[in-house]
Design an enzyme around this catalytic site. Sequence first.
Site, PDB file in Angstrom:
ATOM      1  N   ASP A 116      -6.851   5.499   2.612  1.00  0.00           N
ATOM      2  CA  ASP A 116      -6.277   4.385   3.631  1.00  0.00           C
ATOM      3  C   ASP A 116      -5.594   5.015   4.892  1.00  0.00           C
ATOM      4  OD1 ASP A 116      -4.234   5.407   2.204  1.00  0.00           O
ATOM      5  OD2 ASP A 116      -3.559   3.650   1.287  1.00  0.00           O
ATOM      6  N   CYS A 117      -5.211   6.005   4.730  1.00  0.00           N
ATOM      7  CA  CYS A 117      -4.556   6.599   6.159  1.00  0.00           C
ATOM      8  C   CYS A 117      -5.798   6.924   6.999  1.00  0.00           C
ATOM      9  CB  CYS A 117      -3.580   7.906   5.679  1.00  0.00           C
ATOM     10  SG  CYS A 117      -2.365   7.390   4.682  1.00  0.00           S
TER      11      CYS A 117
END
Length: 731
Positions: free
Chosen positions: A456-457
Amino acid sequence: MTTLYSDELGLEKTNPKFWRLRTDQLGRETWEYLPNADVEKDPQSTFTQWLLQDEKFPFPTPEVTSEDDNFTAENACHNGASFFKLLQEPDSGIFPCQYKGPMFMTIGYVAVNYIAGVQIPEHERKEIIRYIVNTAHPVDGGWGLHSVDKSTVFGTVLNYVILRLLGIPKDHVVCVRARNTLHRLGGAIGAPHWGKSWLSLLNLYKWEGVNPAPPETWLLPYKLPIHPGRWWVHTRAVYLPLSYLSLTRFQCELNPLLKEIRQEIYTKPFDKIDFSKHRNTVCGVDLYYPHSKFLDVANDVIVFYEKYIRPTYIYNKSKEKVYDLIKKEIENTDSLCIAPVNQAFCALVTYLEEGAHSMAFEKFQFRFKDALFHGPQGMTVMGTNGVQTWDCAFAIQYFFMSNLAKLPEFYDTIAAAYKFLCRSQFDTECIPDSFRDKRGGAWGFSTKTQGYTVSDCTAESIKAIIMVRSSSIFKDIHNEITDERLYQGIDILLSLQNTGSFEYGSFATYEKIKAPLFMEKLNPAEVFGNIMVEYPYVECTDSSVLGLTYFHKHYDYKKDEISKRIKIAIDYLKASQQDDGSWYGCWGICFTYAGMFAIEALHSIGETYSNSEYVRKGCDFLVSKQMDDGGWGESMKSSELHNYVNSDKSLVVQTAWSLIALILADYPNKKVIDRGINLLKKRQTKHGEWKFEAVEGVFNHSCAIEYPSYRFLFPIKALGLYTKKYKQTAI
């Protein structure tokens, strides 16, 4: 200002005016305590002034504030952003914060230094003591797994030991209260596995009472599901050095202080305890995830093997294999390791192998400071070395989504965060045979140096960077990163999606799922759930969809492939929705957090309240949880119990999460949204600040952790989206 417990007791403290936070271009955060003569020559940053509550902090004075009758959502959004930009370190571009909550991190820093004979600096010693004292349970004086937990054996014994090692006498009121609670809970004999391990290393417990962590598993064929290389990265990273320490059964030399502590933490004399009978003794309040019968039997077999059968050559071969992998972990992360727990274990192994004066151990002394963070309560070891990449990606996005990016006053804030993200993309690969996937092109959670890809980063960073590169306002910095580097990031993101036999279409955290979920039957930690292998996460899947859909709109690279990947991720997301319309969240608290991300992901493919049953059910669930004052508030208990539990009062962060979901879903009843917006406006101070109210994050279902930037980022986003959407009818 609330009086801290440490002040009531008259504990020593440092001068907050002498502290300086240092950050560098790669986002490293370290604290320095200046000599008196240097204080005036080296002014504090505005972030440090705010954090340490210095009267010189330049509070903004907006023209229209929450105290005025004509105060609007647009005013609140702008005022919040104006305040938040003062918390950025302009040279590095990051938004530092004390990412705190877990109460089992600092033991590693203190214990390793104690064992190695390294003196902790006096200013750190005082502030570590203050933090522990100030987080003691207000009623019984113990400590829990995290800072807002009930008192547990794990938290109480480890923090009691820290205080004693740092010089607090046993008859001090803090130690007396904690010791009484520890004894009421049955004493240190009921500590879970990690607690027993630290106590054994400090010669305060015996290794025969610790369940095994056999290093031989690293010698097994990789194709077997049980191979540690297939485990969740945090679990294998911790149990890698722990298996070395368990194998060698290292214990530091017993001294008079340790002899005293031995007699203080148990309910009967140390020498009268048969530790071998207490491998599975865990206090009931600690036991979040009980052993399976299968694990108990396996442990019994391994204990017998280790005691009577293990050949010397297997002992030596497994020890050599494990230490080789530890050295690779150290090199892949420049001695940061994935997080402070395994960093401390790896540092201790390095000390045993190479000595206190070796370059390798001295590098750990340097890197220990990356996660050691100061704050008004004192100093603690954070959950990681920070949240730099995560917060910068959100800050850029939300300033754009709130129409703030077009204002010249926020140009430098966005540009600095963008440049940090561009510098933070991984551009090297890990050492071969270190059981790490390809990472070149990805982003992590904290810094490039830490070196662990996070799905997700990576997705949120790609989205933020595209926003800047698509804006003519920022054309002078478009070339900080190339299209080709973004393509590399997309390739890594696609490689992280589960497209095989496990949880098809989903995204996990650091890697694909590499072993069946039944491996959880071998979970040895007792205080955490779902740690053995990678799991599919709604939030990671949602963020990955957001990154892919945004990239898909702006680039033709792998267009068809990305379309397919978005579809199967959305299919997974829809299948994950519960019957009541909710989604369970694993990294924020909890159903509110996941609901926001899920509905935003569905919004990104055009699904709204009017045309999607999934969005409709999700919104109806959130609306059903709205409180009488118009806000939302969800308790940490939701994460533990897997059912929605209201907090004692509405909370700014959860209110913002719910509002973001409802606004993006085109929820038809604006009055519901207006009530939430009014709460965000009322809770804002006249300077544009939102005060801390409750812990926002969680991991492994049981441990709370703070995300201090969330109380700015998400209200700014909610207020900005609201103002854009409703324009003339906005309040």
